[in-house]
Design an enzyme around this catalytic site. Structure first.
Site, PDB file in Angstrom:
ATOM      1  N   GLY A 130       4.381   6.843   3.585  1.00 41.70           N
ATOM      2  CA  GLY A 130       5.200   6.157   2.588  1.00 41.70           C
ATOM      3  C   GLY A 130       4.539   4.886   2.118  1.00 41.70           C
ATOM      4  CB  VAL A 131       5.528   1.906   0.646  1.00 45.41           C
ATOM      5  CG1 VAL A 131       5.584   2.896  -0.497  1.00 45.41           C
ATOM      6  CG2 VAL A 131       6.932   1.540   1.094  1.00 45.41           C
ATOM      7  CB  ALA A 134      -0.914  -0.005   1.220  1.00 43.84           C
ATOM      8  CG  LEU A 135       2.334   5.087  -2.326  1.00 39.75           C
ATOM      9  CD1 LEU A 135       3.246   4.812  -3.511  1.00 39.75           C
ATOM     10  CD2 LEU A 135       1.443   6.290  -2.635  1.00 39.75           C
ATOM     11  N   GLY A 136       0.736   5.587   0.750  1.00 35.11           N
ATOM     12  CA  GLY A 136       0.032   6.783   1.206  1.00 35.11           C
ATOM     13  C   GLY A 136       1.037   7.881   1.461  1.00 35.11           C
ATOM     14  CB  CYS A 194      -7.083   0.870  -0.028  1.00 43.08           C
ATOM     15  SG  CYS A 194      -5.563   0.666   0.921  1.00 43.08           S
TER      16      CYS A 194
END
Length: 312
Positions: A209-210, A196-198, A233
């Site tokens: 980050g990830v 996941a990425l934010g 998500c």
């Protein structure tokens, strides 16, 4: 100029096991962000001399947190009492085997539920996962410059390269943020999210980050599979997977989150175009003293959560 790497420790093999809280990592991230923002304010001061304080090091925080569900900025409505109870219900987490026995051991945690300054909806972080948060200035004179989109691609490309280099797993991107895979590169199968990425930015200083699913459980009921409690998500038509699942390994038993962090740091430093692409490990004890942890029990520190161990 090296990439500074702060690896927050966890102790999954102790009794009880101990993992850092999401709030502890946020506290460290906030301190680093404030240092960068203060330097940027000094740099922009017309009274500043060229030999004034040099910019802070670009830094990577890595950790494996205690079980935590985070809610994104789009979730403006409070969760109902039943929704909160479902997320906070006891979660059994598989643990790495200790040298003194070979039986299956699990720890039971009550997950935390927090808000995070990122887009998207609910996601999960916990044991068996490598969380990697760079704190850098996208316009720093120390390394290559990035737009917001370029930086997002940088995180995804770093993760894809690390998965291939360390585990031979082929990752790819889609129209949705993060890194995705197909089991055995079988294009007849649906894509599944493995990372996941934010991202959150303030004056081009990065946050979050990830999160790479290394050995976290991705199958089973809500008692053991944290993803079964949410639509990860908000992507209800796609599943979640892990490196262990892709390689047909036992979650957390044959593969560990720390196996990936050093390789990810090296790949990230190289893509930043830092001189020499070096990574410098920070001493955690020094950080613990600077952050003034207060003891909360025998052998524990504020900022770490213990699980109740169960053995079968």
């Amino acid at each position: 100029m090296p990439l500074r790497h702060i690896a927050i420790p966890s102790w999954p093999r102790t009794t009880p096991p101990r993992y850092p809280t999401y709030a502890l990592a946020t506290r460290i991230q906030s301190r680093l962000q404030k240092e960068l923002l203060a330097w940027k304010a000094l740099r922009d001061d017309p009274r500043r001399r060229p030999d004034d304080a040099p910019p802070p090091f670009p830094t990577l925080i890595s950790f494996t947190p205690a079980p935590t569900y985070t809610l994104g900025r789009r979730q403006t409505e409070p969760l109902s009492a039943s929704e909160l109870a479902r997320l906070r219900a006891p979660l059994s987490v598989s643990l790495p085997p200790r040298d003194d026995h070979k039986s299956i051991t699990t720890a039971v945690f009550a997950p935390e539920v927090l808000h995070a300054p990122r887009g998207g909806l609910t996601t999960y972080h916990g044991p068996g996962q490598a969380v990697l948060w760079p704190v850098i200035d996208l316009r720093s004179p120390q390394h290559a410059h990035f737009s917001v989109r370029d930086y997002t691609c940088l995180l995804e490309k770093t993760t894809i390269a690390t998965l291939r280099r360390v585990y031979g797993v082929t990752g790819f991107t889609t129209s949705n943020p993060g890194v995705w895979v197909r089991k055995d590169d079988d294009f007849s199968r649906d894509e599944e999210k493995i990372s996941a990425l934010g991202v959150h930015l303030r004056r081009h200083v990065t946050g979050l980050g990830v999160a790479v699913n290394v050995g976290v459980s991705v199958t089973g009921t809500e008692a053991t599979n944290p993803w079964a409690r949410i639509v990860a998500c908000g992507l209800g038509d796609r599943g979640v997977t892990s490196i262990a699942a892709q390689l047909d390994l036992l979650p957390t038993h044959e593969i560990a989150p720390e196996d990936i962090t050093a390789a990810w740091a090296a790949e990230f430093a190289e893509r930043l175009e830092l001189p020499g692409a070096a990574v410098e490990e920070e001493d955690w004890e020094t950080w613990g003293k600077e952050l003034q942890f207060e003891p909360v029990g025998p052998g524990t520190d504020a900022g770490f959560i213990e699980g109740q161990v169960m053995q079968s």
